[in-house]
Design a protein around this motif. Structure first.
Motif, PDB file in Angstrom:
ATOM      1  N   ALA A   1      39.459 -26.730 -12.252  1.00  0.00           N
ATOM      2  CA  ALA A   1      39.838 -26.477 -10.930  1.00  0.00           C
ATOM      3  C   ALA A   1      38.935 -25.408 -10.265  1.00  0.00           C
TER       4      ALA A   1
ATOM      5  N   LYS B   1      42.834 -32.209  -6.151  1.00  0.00           N
ATOM      6  CA  LYS B   1      43.120 -31.642  -7.458  1.00  0.00           C
ATOM      7  C   LYS B   1      42.167 -32.341  -8.592  1.00  0.00           C
ATOM      8  N   PRO B   2      41.742 -31.493  -9.694  1.00  0.00           N
ATOM      9  CA  PRO B   2      40.957 -31.875 -10.755  1.00  0.00           C
ATOM     10  C   PRO B   2      41.082 -33.769 -11.183  1.00  0.00           C
ATOM     11  N   ARG B   3      42.682 -33.722 -11.506  1.00  0.00           N
ATOM     12  CA  ARG B   3      42.974 -35.268 -11.788  1.00  0.00           C
ATOM     13  C   ARG B   3      42.665 -36.171 -10.811  1.00  0.00           C
ATOM     14  N   GLU B   4      42.754 -35.844  -9.582  1.00  0.00           N
ATOM     15  CA  GLU B   4      42.294 -36.808  -8.592  1.00  0.00           C
ATOM     16  C   GLU B   4      40.741 -37.207  -8.446  1.00  0.00           C
TER      17      GLU B   4
ATOM     18  N   LEU C   1      34.502 -24.857  -8.326  1.00  0.00           N
ATOM     19  CA  LEU C   1      34.747 -25.982  -8.884  1.00  0.00           C
ATOM     20  C   LEU C   1      33.894 -26.477  -9.700  1.00  0.00           C
TER      21      LEU C   1
END
Length: 267
Positions: A56, A30-33, A4
């Motif tokens: 990610a 997740k990356p957007r979170e 990550l």
């Protein structure tokens, strides 16, 4: 799956607390979170996405691609996994770590690995004051684990240290101050090494100044533990580890405190 990865967009203008970015806290996100996570930094605060592009990967291994001396508490409190920082870190990196590994390819601010209990913290460059020491208001510094510093550790390295191993290229003044137990190995120590240490061991090739008058010479010795320590240090994979002397001059002290500590100097 790779690591990550957090890629720095631009150098920060304010101090930022990166303590939330640890493997156990980011697992399963997740990356957007992650990008929406708030960070303490400046008057108005920031989000992860304001500072980094998040790629990610497996959160068990985190890469921070782009460091800063304004990034505080990197890896603080982590209990497992690994963090690698391509650059510098600020204050309290690795403080209170309970396991895992933190590798910094640059230098570090004050209180590096303060209160470390398990795991390993490695810094390729220099560290500021009180590396492996006690945070303000705390009674003990490092209580286990391994801290390696490729360059020079600043003043009071290992302050109130009570367990573990610190290996540094060199240490500034008052290394091992108020030390309770543990071992610090360096090529040399600055002035007033071991001031008020109760127990513990400082090992070096030389001192930059005469030892404190409250340390008593116990003569020269061939200690069987030193070859074993040298063999262990060789397994740490350091680029230029300090030499562990085979024959040493033993100074016992600080007699102004409990007086059961020792400084071992190459004879």
């Amino acid at each position: 799956m790779g690591a990550l990865t957090f890629t720095l967009k631009a150098p920060p203008a304010v101090r930022v607390d990166l303590a939330p970015l640890t493997p156990e806290k980011l697992a399963g996100l997740k990356p957007r979170e992650i990008a929406k996570w708030p960070l303490v930094g400046g008057r108005d605060g920031l989000t992860v996405g304001d500072l980094f592009t998040v790629r990610a990967g497996d959160a068990e291994t985190i890469v921070i691609d782009g460091g800063s001396l304004l990034f505080d508490s990197v890896g603080a409190g982590m209990g497992g996994g690994a963090i690698r920082v391509v650059g510098d870190v600020g204050a309290r990196a690795g403080a209170g770590m309970r396991g895992g590994r933190l590798d910094v390819e640059g230098s570090a601010g004050p209180w590096l690995a303060a209160g470390l209990t398990e795991g390993r913290v490695s810094v390729a460059g220099d560290a500021a004051e009180r590396a492996g020491g006690a945070l303000p208001g705390r009674m003990a510094g490092m209580a286990g684990g391994i801290l390696t510093i490729g360059g020079t550790a600043g003043p009071r390295c290992g302050d109130r240290m009570r367990r573990g191993l610190i290996v540094a290229g060199a240490c500034g003044p008052e290394a091992g101050s108020r030390m309770i137990a543990g071992t610090i190995l360096a090529t040399r120590f600055g002035a007033d090494a071991g001031v008020l240490m109760k127990r513990g061991t400082l090992i070096a090739g030389a001192l930059d100044a005469p030892p404190l008058p409250t340390f008593v010479s116990c003569g020269e010795h061939d200690l069987q533990v030193l070859p074993m320590l040298a063999a262990w240090v060789a397994t740490l994979g350091l680029a230029a580890p300090p030499a562990v002397p085979r024959r040493v001059l033993r100074l016992q002290g600080d007699m102004a405190a409990l007086g059961l500590g020792e400084i071992l100097l190459a004879a």
